[in-house]
Design a protein around this motif. Sequence first.
Motif, short mmCIF file in Angstrom:
data_model
loop_
_atom_site.label_atom_id
_atom_site.label_comp_id
_atom_site.label_asym_id
_atom_site.label_seq_id
_atom_site.Cartn_x
_atom_site.Cartn_y
_atom_site.Cartn_z
N TRP A 115 10.05 -7.40 7.12
CA TRP A 115 10.32 -7.21 5.69
C TRP A 115 9.23 -6.44 4.96
CZ3 TRP A 115 15.08 -7.42 4.89
CH2 TRP A 115 15.90 -8.36 5.55
N GLN A 116 7.98 -6.73 5.27
CA GLN A 116 6.91 -6.02 4.57
C GLN A 116 6.99 -4.53 4.83
OE1 GLN A 116 3.43 -8.25 5.87
NE2 GLN A 116 3.26 -9.16 3.85
N TRP A 117 7.22 -4.14 6.09
CA TRP A 117 7.28 -2.71 6.38
C TRP A 117 8.60 -2.11 5.93
CZ3 TRP A 117 3.40 0.18 6.66
CH2 TRP A 117 2.18 -0.32 7.11
N TYR A 118 9.64 -2.91 5.87
CA TYR A 118 10.90 -2.42 5.32
C TYR A 118 10.67 -1.98 3.87
CZ TYR A 118 15.59 -2.42 3.29
OH TYR A 118 16.74 -2.06 2.62
N TYR A 119 10.02 -2.84 3.10
CA TYR A 119 9.80 -2.50 1.68
C TYR A 119 8.70 -1.46 1.50
CZ TYR A 119 13.00 -6.21 0.37
OH TYR A 119 14.13 -6.97 0.21
N ASN A 120 7.69 -1.49 2.36
CA ASN A 120 6.67 -0.44 2.28
C ASN A 120 7.29 0.95 2.44
OD1 ASN A 120 4.67 -2.37 2.01
ND2 ASN A 120 3.95 -2.21 4.13
N ILE A 121 8.15 1.09 3.45
CA ILE A 121 8.79 2.38 3.72
C ILE A 121 9.82 2.70 2.65
CG2 ILE A 121 10.26 3.62 5.37
CD1 ILE A 121 8.79 2.04 7.59
N LEU A 122 10.51 1.70 2.16
CA LEU A 122 11.47 1.92 1.08
C LEU A 122 10.78 2.51 -0.14
CD1 LEU A 122 14.56 1.28 0.43
CD2 LEU A 122 13.67 -0.71 -0.81
N ILE A 123 9.61 2.02 -0.45
CA ILE A 123 8.84 2.53 -1.61
C ILE A 123 8.44 3.98 -1.38
CG2 ILE A 123 6.65 2.31 -2.84
CD1 ILE A 123 6.96 -0.78 -2.29
N SER A 132 -1.49 8.33 -0.13
CA SER A 132 -2.72 8.01 -0.87
C SER A 132 -2.39 7.47 -2.26
CB SER A 132 -3.60 9.25 -0.99
OG SER A 132 -2.92 10.30 -1.66
N GLU A 133 -1.24 7.84 -2.79
CA GLU A 133 -0.78 7.31 -4.07
C GLU A 133 -0.06 5.98 -3.89
OE1 GLU A 133 0.12 11.71 -6.08
OE2 GLU A 133 1.71 10.59 -5.07
N ALA A 134 0.76 5.90 -2.85
CA ALA A 134 1.57 4.71 -2.62
C ALA A 134 0.72 3.46 -2.45
CB ALA A 134 2.47 4.91 -1.41
N VAL A 135 -0.41 3.58 -1.75
CA VAL A 135 -1.24 2.39 -1.51
C VAL A 135 -1.90 1.91 -2.80
CG1 VAL A 135 -1.68 3.00 0.89
CG2 VAL A 135 -3.27 3.79 -0.87
N ARG A 136 -1.85 2.71 -3.86
CA ARG A 136 -2.43 2.31 -5.14
C ARG A 136 -1.41 1.73 -6.11
NH1 ARG A 136 -4.83 7.86 -6.78
NH2 ARG A 136 -5.31 6.76 -8.73
N LEU A 137 -0.14 1.75 -5.73
CA LEU A 137 0.90 1.22 -6.61
C LEU A 137 0.78 -0.30 -6.69
CD1 LEU A 137 3.97 3.34 -5.42
CD2 LEU A 137 2.60 3.66 -7.50
N ARG A 138 1.01 -0.83 -7.90
CA ARG A 138 0.86 -2.26 -8.14
C ARG A 138 2.20 -2.91 -8.47
NH1 ARG A 138 -4.82 -3.03 -9.52
NH2 ARG A 138 -5.86 -1.00 -9.56
N GLU A 179 -1.71 -8.09 -5.72
CA GLU A 179 -1.69 -7.10 -6.80
C GLU A 179 -0.96 -5.82 -6.40
OE1 GLU A 179 -4.85 -4.66 -9.66
OE2 GLU A 179 -5.55 -6.25 -8.32
N TYR A 180 -1.10 -5.42 -5.14
CA TYR A 180 -0.57 -4.13 -4.71
C TYR A 180 0.78 -4.28 -4.02
CZ TYR A 180 -5.13 -2.26 -5.90
OH TYR A 180 -6.26 -1.89 -6.59
N LEU A 181 1.60 -3.22 -4.14
CA LEU A 181 2.94 -3.26 -3.58
C LEU A 181 2.96 -3.18 -2.07
CD1 LEU A 181 5.15 -1.06 -5.96
CD2 LEU A 181 5.26 -3.52 -5.60
N LEU A 182 2.22 -2.23 -1.50
CA LEU A 182 2.22 -2.06 -0.06
C LEU A 182 1.34 -3.13 0.58
CD1 LEU A 182 3.55 0.64 -0.82
CD2 LEU A 182 2.26 1.68 1.05
N GLN A 183 1.93 -3.88 1.51
CA GLN A 183 1.23 -5.00 2.12
C GLN A 183 1.41 -4.97 3.64
OE1 GLN A 183 -0.65 -7.28 0.55
NE2 GLN A 183 -0.25 -6.38 -1.47
N THR A 184 0.52 -5.65 4.34
CA THR A 184 0.68 -5.87 5.78
C THR A 184 0.45 -7.34 6.05
OG1 THR A 184 -1.65 -5.56 6.36
CG2 THR A 184 -0.27 -3.58 6.26
#
Length: 272
Positions: A115-123, A132-138, A179-184
Amino acid sequence: MENEPDLHGFQVFLQEEERTPNTIRSYLRAVETYFTAHPELTKQEVIAWKNELSQMYSISTVNLRLNAIRKYAVYKNILLPVKLMRVQRIFSNECIITDEQYHHLMYCLKSDEEWQWYYNILILAKTGTRVSEAVRLRKSDAFNGFAVLNTKGKVRTILFPTTLREELSEYLSKLENQEYLLQTNKRKGQAPINPRAVNHALKRFAERYQIPEEVMHPHSFRHHFGIKVMQKTNDIAYVADLMGHSSISTTRIYTQQSISQQQKRLDSAVDW
């Protein structure tokens, strides 16, 4: 002409131009490299350097270094009319994920409950952000529907489509104290993940799900986003703004056809 470059003064000059730290470092390295082999800053010497670089590096790398030495010439008030290298741009989608590959990937991630990578890639796929921008999204950005980031010396607004916000709503409710959207799984909390972790995960999923490795990189999803939005809107100015391009000429790649598509049209046209 000087034999030793004024790197400190050039650094201050670039800082006053509000160049990014990465740009400043690369420009300083390029100027220092130039003067190790070319004691004088003249058109003839720079052309010779350009020819040397072209035998060893890609055109983009050569042009980066030429831009550095041309900017140094501006700093030193030296006229240096040296042209950048040019190449015909032919867009190829061979390194961009296709619709079929994308849907296969997302189906497999769901099936494996990644699920985490499903949503990471979806974003990545539905915002068109650079990694570099995506990892800063909150989380707050997703709730607000947009993010405002200072990137490459420019302020960039990233929009979250309604469909993405709807799909993220339940997932976001489970991101407690994050805090951040992209997670592992290995890194949760207040710190953003490293972009390299995204790239490594995509390579791992490429092997697991039998997707060509060359299309499984973060920028592939940005290009896929640009192509899809261009096909839907046919508005190059809008897509340029959405992608954060400073020039529409950059956005033109999303209006071009792949090499195989161009070949097919050419073969159809040249029938005499």
